[in-house]
Design an enzyme around this catalytic site. Structure first.
Site, PDB file in Angstrom:
ATOM      1  N   HIS A 114      12.121  -3.754  -9.334  1.00 43.57           N
ATOM      2  CA  HIS A 114      12.951  -2.932  -8.442  1.00 43.57           C
ATOM      3  C   HIS A 114      13.567  -3.717  -7.267  1.00 43.57           C
ATOM      4  O   HIS A 114      14.781  -3.805  -7.119  1.00 43.57           O
ATOM      5  CB  HIS A 114      12.106  -1.802  -7.842  1.00 43.57           C
ATOM      6  CG  HIS A 114      11.356  -0.991  -8.832  1.00 43.57           C
ATOM      7  ND1 HIS A 114      11.933  -0.008  -9.586  1.00 43.57           N
ATOM      8  CD2 HIS A 114      10.037  -0.997  -9.190  1.00 43.57           C
ATOM      9  CE1 HIS A 114      11.028   0.575 -10.354  1.00 43.57           C
ATOM     10  NE2 HIS A 114       9.865  -0.011 -10.136  1.00 43.57           N
TER      11      HIS A 114
HETATM   12  C1  BDR Z   1       9.523   1.115  -5.293  1.00 46.87           C
HETATM   13  O1  BDR Z   1       8.195   1.552  -5.032  1.00 46.87           O
HETATM   14  C2  BDR Z   1       7.319   0.463  -4.923  1.00 46.87           C
HETATM   15  O2  BDR Z   1       6.221   0.650  -5.753  1.00 46.87           O
HETATM   16  C3  BDR Z   1       8.098  -0.780  -5.268  1.00 46.87           C
HETATM   17  O3  BDR Z   1       7.716  -1.842  -4.415  1.00 46.87           O
HETATM   18  C4  BDR Z   1       9.538  -0.376  -5.057  1.00 46.87           C
HETATM   19  O4  BDR Z   1       9.953  -0.622  -3.730  1.00 46.87           O
HETATM   20  C5  BDR Z   1       9.907   1.526  -6.701  1.00 46.87           C
HETATM   21  O5  BDR Z   1       9.833   2.917  -6.841  1.00 46.87           O
END
Ligand code: BDR
Ligand code: CA
Length: 337
Positions: free
Chosen positions: A266
Protein backbone atom coordinates in the site's frame (compact mmCIF):
# COMPACT_ATOMS: atom_id res chain seq x y z
CA UNK A 1 9.84 17.35 -14.68
CA UNK A 2 8.41 20.05 -12.52
CA UNK A 3 10.65 22.51 -10.81
CA UNK A 4 10.08 23.38 -7.19
CA UNK A 5 9.99 27.03 -6.33
CA UNK A 6 10.72 26.26 -2.75
CA UNK A 7 13.16 26.71 -0.93
CA UNK A 8 13.44 28.22 2.39
CA UNK A 9 11.87 25.71 4.66
CA UNK A 10 13.45 26.15 8.01
CA UNK A 11 13.44 22.62 9.32
CA UNK A 12 14.92 21.46 12.59
CA UNK A 13 17.01 18.38 12.31
CA UNK A 14 18.65 16.86 15.33
CA UNK A 15 17.84 20.00 17.30
CA UNK A 16 19.69 22.32 14.92
CA UNK A 17 17.98 24.68 12.50
CA UNK A 18 18.93 24.34 8.89
CA UNK A 19 17.83 25.64 5.53
CA UNK A 20 16.80 22.75 3.34
CA UNK A 21 19.09 22.54 0.33
CA UNK A 22 18.16 24.62 -2.62
CA UNK A 23 18.06 22.08 -5.43
CA UNK A 24 15.09 23.48 -7.38
CA UNK A 25 14.12 19.98 -8.54
CA UNK A 26 13.86 18.58 -5.02
CA UNK A 27 10.41 18.42 -3.51
CA UNK A 28 10.27 19.00 0.27
CA UNK A 29 8.07 16.42 2.00
CA UNK A 30 7.01 15.33 5.48
CA UNK A 31 6.11 11.65 5.82
CA UNK A 32 3.55 10.90 8.54
CA UNK A 33 3.49 7.16 9.20
CA UNK A 34 2.76 4.18 11.46
CA UNK A 35 5.41 1.58 10.51
CA UNK A 36 4.20 -1.07 9.52
CA UNK A 37 6.27 -3.03 6.97
CA UNK A 38 4.72 -1.17 4.04
CA UNK A 39 5.33 2.17 5.76
CA UNK A 40 8.94 1.09 6.32
CA UNK A 41 9.37 0.31 2.61
CA UNK A 42 7.81 3.66 1.72
CA UNK A 43 10.41 5.34 3.96
CA UNK A 44 13.24 3.37 2.34
CA UNK A 45 11.99 4.33 -1.12
CA UNK A 46 11.82 8.02 -0.17
CA UNK A 47 15.19 8.04 1.57
CA UNK A 48 16.82 6.46 -1.49
CA UNK A 49 15.68 9.35 -3.68
CA UNK A 50 17.37 12.55 -2.41
CA UNK A 51 17.51 14.11 -5.88
CA UNK A 52 13.72 14.21 -6.04
CA UNK A 53 12.63 14.22 -2.40
CA UNK A 54 13.92 16.23 0.54
CA UNK A 55 12.49 14.42 3.56
CA UNK A 56 12.24 17.28 6.05
CA UNK A 57 11.10 14.94 8.80
CA UNK A 58 9.25 11.77 9.65
CA UNK A 59 6.31 12.04 12.01
CA UNK A 60 4.72 9.00 13.61
CA UNK A 61 1.25 8.19 14.76
CA UNK A 62 -0.54 5.31 16.47
CA UNK A 63 -1.99 2.92 13.92
CA UNK A 64 -0.67 -0.46 12.86
CA UNK A 65 0.87 -0.72 16.33
CA UNK A 66 0.91 1.71 19.28
CA UNK A 67 2.87 4.97 19.06
CA UNK A 68 5.84 3.83 21.14
CA UNK A 69 6.48 1.15 18.51
CA UNK A 70 5.79 3.23 15.40
CA UNK A 71 8.29 5.90 16.48
CA UNK A 72 10.90 3.26 17.35
CA UNK A 73 10.34 1.53 14.02
CA UNK A 74 10.71 4.78 12.06
CA UNK A 75 14.03 5.42 13.81
CA UNK A 76 15.20 1.88 13.04
CA UNK A 77 14.42 2.41 9.37
CA UNK A 78 16.31 5.71 9.13
CA UNK A 79 19.24 3.93 10.75
CA UNK A 80 19.00 1.05 8.28
CA UNK A 81 19.00 3.60 5.45
CA UNK A 82 21.97 5.39 7.03
CA UNK A 83 19.88 8.58 7.09
CA UNK A 84 19.91 9.14 10.85
CA UNK A 85 19.96 12.90 10.22
CA UNK A 86 16.31 12.88 9.17
CA UNK A 87 14.43 13.79 12.36
CA UNK A 88 11.77 11.44 13.72
CA UNK A 89 8.99 12.91 15.87
CA UNK A 90 6.32 11.06 17.83
CA UNK A 91 2.80 12.38 17.54
CA UNK A 92 -0.66 11.37 18.68
CA UNK A 93 -1.09 8.18 20.66
CA UNK A 94 -4.78 7.75 19.83
CA UNK A 95 -7.38 8.91 17.30
CA UNK A 96 -9.35 12.15 17.77
CA UNK A 97 -12.60 10.54 18.93
CA UNK A 98 -12.56 6.77 18.70
CA UNK A 99 -10.51 4.20 20.57
CA UNK A 100 -7.31 3.05 18.88
CA UNK A 101 -7.53 -0.10 16.79
CA UNK A 102 -4.21 -1.71 15.80
CA UNK A 103 -3.31 -4.39 13.23
CA UNK A 104 -0.79 -6.79 14.79
CA UNK A 105 -2.45 -9.69 12.97
CA UNK A 106 -1.11 -8.17 9.73
CA UNK A 107 2.17 -6.61 10.83
CA UNK A 108 3.21 -8.76 13.79
CA UNK A 109 3.74 -7.69 17.40
CA UNK A 110 6.55 -5.28 16.57
CA UNK A 111 4.85 -3.73 13.51
CA UNK A 112 7.83 -4.63 11.33
CA UNK A 113 8.16 -8.35 12.05
CA UNK A 114 10.67 -9.89 9.68
CA UNK A 115 13.62 -7.65 10.62
CA UNK A 116 15.75 -7.72 13.77
CA UNK A 117 14.44 -5.32 16.35
CA UNK A 118 16.68 -3.38 18.72
CA UNK A 119 16.67 0.05 20.27
CA UNK A 120 18.01 2.37 17.54
CA UNK A 121 20.85 4.79 18.14
CA UNK A 122 18.97 7.47 16.20
CA UNK A 123 17.28 9.61 18.86
CA UNK A 124 13.63 10.52 19.04
CA UNK A 125 13.19 14.29 18.73
CA UNK A 126 11.75 16.10 21.75
CA UNK A 127 9.21 18.08 19.76
CA UNK A 128 5.72 16.63 19.31
CA UNK A 129 5.00 15.63 15.71
CA UNK A 130 2.09 18.07 15.47
CA UNK A 131 4.35 20.95 16.53
CA UNK A 132 7.04 19.83 14.08
CA UNK A 133 4.50 19.87 11.24
CA UNK A 134 3.14 23.28 12.29
CA UNK A 135 6.57 24.89 12.80
CA UNK A 136 7.98 23.47 9.57
CA UNK A 137 5.03 24.65 7.51
CA UNK A 138 4.97 28.08 9.13
CA UNK A 139 8.63 28.49 8.17
CA UNK A 140 8.01 27.47 4.56
CA UNK A 141 7.02 29.44 1.47
CA UNK A 142 3.41 29.34 0.35
CA UNK A 143 2.28 26.11 -1.30
CA UNK A 144 5.72 24.54 -1.02
CA UNK A 145 5.62 21.45 1.21
CA UNK A 146 4.04 18.11 0.29
CA UNK A 147 2.55 16.04 3.12
CA UNK A 148 2.66 12.27 2.72
CA UNK A 149 0.40 10.65 5.33
CA UNK A 150 0.49 6.84 5.21
CA UNK A 151 -1.20 6.05 8.50
CA UNK A 152 -4.30 7.30 10.32
CA UNK A 153 -4.63 11.05 9.72
CA UNK A 154 -4.64 12.12 13.39
CA UNK A 155 -1.40 14.15 13.37
CA UNK A 156 -2.26 15.93 10.13
CA UNK A 157 -5.76 16.87 11.28
CA UNK A 158 -4.44 18.02 14.66
CA UNK A 159 -1.87 20.26 12.96
CA UNK A 160 -4.60 21.79 10.76
CA UNK A 161 -6.80 22.37 13.79
CA UNK A 162 -4.00 23.76 15.92
CA UNK A 163 -2.77 26.24 13.29
CA UNK A 164 -5.09 26.70 10.30
CA UNK A 165 -2.66 29.12 8.63
CA UNK A 166 -0.44 26.15 7.74
CA UNK A 167 -2.92 25.23 5.02
CA UNK A 168 -1.54 27.84 2.63
CA UNK A 169 1.93 26.32 2.99
CA UNK A 170 0.86 22.90 1.78
CA UNK A 171 1.60 22.22 -1.87
CA UNK A 172 -0.27 18.92 -1.95
CA UNK A 173 -1.26 16.00 0.27
CA UNK A 174 -0.47 12.56 -1.17
CA UNK A 175 -2.00 10.00 1.18
CA UNK A 176 -2.68 6.30 1.45
CA UNK A 177 -6.23 5.65 2.52
CA UNK A 178 -9.75 4.80 1.43
CA UNK A 179 -11.52 2.22 -0.68
CA UNK A 180 -14.19 2.27 -3.36
CA UNK A 181 -14.44 -0.62 -5.84
CA UNK A 182 -12.30 -2.92 -3.73
CA UNK A 183 -14.47 -2.62 -0.65
CA UNK A 184 -12.98 -2.29 2.81
CA UNK A 185 -10.10 -4.23 4.33
CA UNK A 186 -11.01 -3.55 7.97
CA UNK A 187 -14.80 -3.38 7.74
CA UNK A 188 -17.06 -4.13 4.79
CA UNK A 189 -16.94 -0.44 3.89
CA UNK A 190 -13.71 0.99 5.18
CA UNK A 191 -9.97 0.89 4.72
CA UNK A 192 -7.76 0.71 7.84
CA UNK A 193 -6.17 4.20 7.90
CA UNK A 194 -9.52 5.94 7.43
CA UNK A 195 -11.45 3.68 9.80
CA UNK A 196 -8.92 4.10 12.62
CA UNK A 197 -9.47 7.86 12.64
CA UNK A 198 -12.43 8.79 10.41
CA UNK A 199 -12.88 12.18 12.09
CA UNK A 200 -9.30 13.13 11.30
CA UNK A 201 -9.80 11.92 7.72
CA UNK A 202 -12.92 14.09 7.48
CA UNK A 203 -10.90 17.16 8.55
CA UNK A 204 -8.15 16.43 6.04
CA UNK A 205 -10.40 15.68 3.04
CA UNK A 206 -12.24 18.90 3.83
CA UNK A 207 -9.13 21.08 4.16
CA UNK A 208 -9.24 22.71 0.73
CA UNK A 209 -5.69 21.83 -0.37
CA UNK A 210 -5.02 19.49 -3.33
CA UNK A 211 -5.19 15.84 -2.31
CA UNK A 212 -4.11 12.70 -4.13
CA UNK A 213 -5.55 9.56 -2.52
CA UNK A 214 -4.08 6.09 -2.97
CA UNK A 215 -6.81 3.76 -1.80
CA UNK A 216 -7.19 0.01 -1.96
CA UNK A 217 -8.48 0.25 -5.56
CA UNK A 218 -4.92 0.98 -6.64
CA UNK A 219 -2.79 -0.52 -3.85
CA UNK A 220 -4.36 -3.96 -4.38
CA UNK A 221 -2.79 -3.91 -7.85
CA UNK A 222 0.80 -3.85 -6.55
CA UNK A 223 1.16 -7.36 -5.18
CA UNK A 224 4.45 -8.40 -3.62
CA UNK A 225 4.62 -11.74 -5.44
CA UNK A 226 7.40 -14.25 -4.65
CA UNK A 227 9.04 -13.38 -8.00
CA UNK A 228 9.08 -9.68 -7.19
CA UNK A 229 10.49 -10.37 -3.72
CA UNK A 230 13.20 -12.56 -5.28
CA UNK A 231 14.09 -9.79 -7.74
CA UNK A 232 14.70 -7.48 -4.77
CA UNK A 233 16.73 -10.17 -3.00
CA UNK A 234 19.16 -10.35 -5.91
CA UNK A 235 20.16 -6.73 -5.20
CA UNK A 236 22.20 -8.20 -2.36
CA UNK A 237 22.48 -5.23 -0.02
CA UNK A 238 21.33 -5.01 3.62
CA UNK A 239 18.38 -2.72 2.87
CA UNK A 240 17.15 -5.02 0.09
CA UNK A 241 17.55 -8.04 2.40
CA UNK A 242 15.56 -6.28 5.15
CA UNK A 243 12.89 -5.34 2.61
CA UNK A 244 12.58 -8.98 1.49
CA UNK A 245 12.34 -10.15 5.11
CA UNK A 246 9.57 -7.64 5.83
CA UNK A 247 7.72 -8.44 2.59
CA UNK A 248 7.88 -12.17 3.27
CA UNK A 249 6.33 -11.72 6.71
CA UNK A 250 3.82 -9.11 5.52
CA UNK A 251 2.68 -11.23 2.58
CA UNK A 252 1.61 -14.24 4.58
CA UNK A 253 -1.55 -12.69 6.09
CA UNK A 254 -2.91 -10.86 3.05
CA UNK A 255 -2.09 -13.67 0.58
CA UNK A 256 -4.34 -15.91 2.59
CA UNK A 257 -6.99 -13.25 3.18
CA UNK A 258 -7.32 -12.30 -0.49
CA UNK A 259 -6.23 -15.57 -2.09
CA UNK A 260 -3.53 -13.70 -4.02
CA UNK A 261 0.11 -14.45 -4.72
CA UNK A 262 1.42 -11.76 -2.38
CA UNK A 263 0.29 -8.80 -0.31
CA UNK A 264 -0.66 -5.35 -1.62
CA UNK A 265 2.19 -2.93 -1.02
CA UNK A 266 0.00 0.00 0.00
CA UNK A 267 2.09 2.84 1.37
CA UNK A 268 4.98 2.94 -1.14
CA UNK A 269 2.42 3.90 -3.81
CA UNK A 270 2.51 7.45 -2.41
CA UNK A 271 6.26 7.79 -2.82
CA UNK A 272 6.28 6.05 -6.21
CA UNK A 273 3.66 8.58 -7.32
CA UNK A 274 5.90 11.47 -6.27
CA UNK A 275 8.83 9.92 -8.11
CA UNK A 276 7.00 8.79 -11.25
CA UNK A 277 3.42 10.07 -11.45
CA UNK A 278 3.10 8.62 -14.96
CA UNK A 279 2.84 5.13 -13.44
CA UNK A 280 -0.60 5.98 -12.08
CA UNK A 281 -4.04 6.95 -13.37
CA UNK A 282 -6.58 8.89 -11.34
CA UNK A 283 -9.61 11.12 -11.52
CA UNK A 284 -10.29 14.45 -9.81
CA UNK A 285 -13.57 14.06 -7.93
CA UNK A 286 -15.25 14.54 -4.57
CA UNK A 287 -14.30 12.24 -1.72
CA UNK A 288 -16.27 12.43 1.53
CA UNK A 289 -15.68 10.40 4.69
CA UNK A 290 -18.54 8.74 6.57
CA UNK A 291 -18.40 9.73 10.24
CA UNK A 292 -21.98 9.09 11.39
CA UNK A 293 -23.05 5.53 10.60
CA UNK A 294 -21.39 2.86 12.74
CA UNK A 295 -22.12 0.34 9.99
CA UNK A 296 -20.19 2.22 7.30
CA UNK A 297 -17.91 4.32 9.53
CA UNK A 298 -14.77 5.42 7.68
CA UNK A 299 -16.19 4.66 4.23
CA UNK A 300 -14.79 6.94 1.53
CA UNK A 301 -17.64 8.01 -0.74
CA UNK A 302 -15.81 8.58 -4.02
CA UNK A 303 -17.92 10.49 -6.54
CA UNK A 304 -16.23 9.10 -9.67
CA UNK A 305 -19.04 10.13 -12.03
CA UNK A 306 -19.64 13.62 -10.64
CA UNK A 307 -23.20 12.91 -9.55
CA UNK A 308 -23.08 14.92 -6.33
CA UNK A 309 -22.98 18.68 -6.09
CA UNK A 310 -19.93 18.43 -3.88
CA UNK A 311 -16.66 20.22 -4.65
CA UNK A 312 -13.97 18.14 -6.35
CA UNK A 313 -11.49 17.90 -3.53
CA UNK A 314 -9.21 14.99 -4.38
CA UNK A 315 -7.72 12.88 -7.12
CA UNK A 316 -8.76 9.26 -6.63
CA UNK A 317 -6.03 7.04 -8.04
CA UNK A 318 -7.42 3.84 -9.49
CA UNK A 319 -4.78 2.25 -11.71
CA UNK A 320 -1.03 1.62 -11.73
CA UNK A 321 1.52 -0.10 -13.89
CA UNK A 322 2.56 -2.66 -11.28
CA UNK A 323 5.61 -4.01 -13.14
CA UNK A 324 7.03 -0.53 -13.54
CA UNK A 325 6.24 0.19 -9.88
CA UNK A 326 8.33 -2.81 -8.79
CA UNK A 327 11.08 -1.92 -11.28
CA UNK A 328 11.26 1.54 -9.71
CA UNK A 329 11.33 0.06 -6.20
CA UNK A 330 14.12 -2.36 -7.13
CA UNK A 331 16.15 0.34 -8.87
CA UNK A 332 15.95 2.61 -5.82
CA UNK A 333 16.66 -0.14 -3.27
CA UNK A 334 19.66 -1.10 -5.41
CA UNK A 335 21.13 2.32 -4.64
CA UNK A 336 21.69 1.25 -1.03
CA UNK A 337 24.39 -1.11 -2.23
C1 BDR B 1 -2.99 0.72 5.35
O1 BDR B 1 -3.18 0.18 6.65
C2 BDR B 1 -1.97 -0.26 7.19
O2 BDR B 1 -2.11 -1.57 7.65
C3 BDR B 1 -0.92 -0.14 6.11
O3 BDR B 1 0.30 0.31 6.68
C4 BDR B 1 -1.50 0.88 5.16
O4 BDR B 1 -1.14 2.19 5.52
C5 BDR B 1 -3.65 -0.20 4.33
O5 BDR B 1 -5.02 -0.31 4.60
CA1 CA C 1 0.65 2.69 7.08
Amino acid sequence: MRSWRFVSVLARRGGASRLADANPMTRPIIIDCDPGQDDAIALLLALSSPDELDVLGITTVAGNVPLKLTQRNARLITELAERGGVPVHAGCARPLVRDLVTAEEVHGKTGIDGVDIREPRVPLQDRHAVDFIVDTLLGAEDASVTLVPIGPLTNIAMAMIKEPTILGKIHEIVLMGGAMREGGNTSASAEFNILVDPHAAHVVFDCGRPITAMGLDVTHQVLATPQRIEAIRTLGNPVADATCAMLTFFSRFDSEKYGTAGAPLHDPCTIAYLLEPGLFEGRLCNIAVEIHSELTMGHTAVDMWDVSARRKNATWVHAVNADRFYALLAERLGRYG
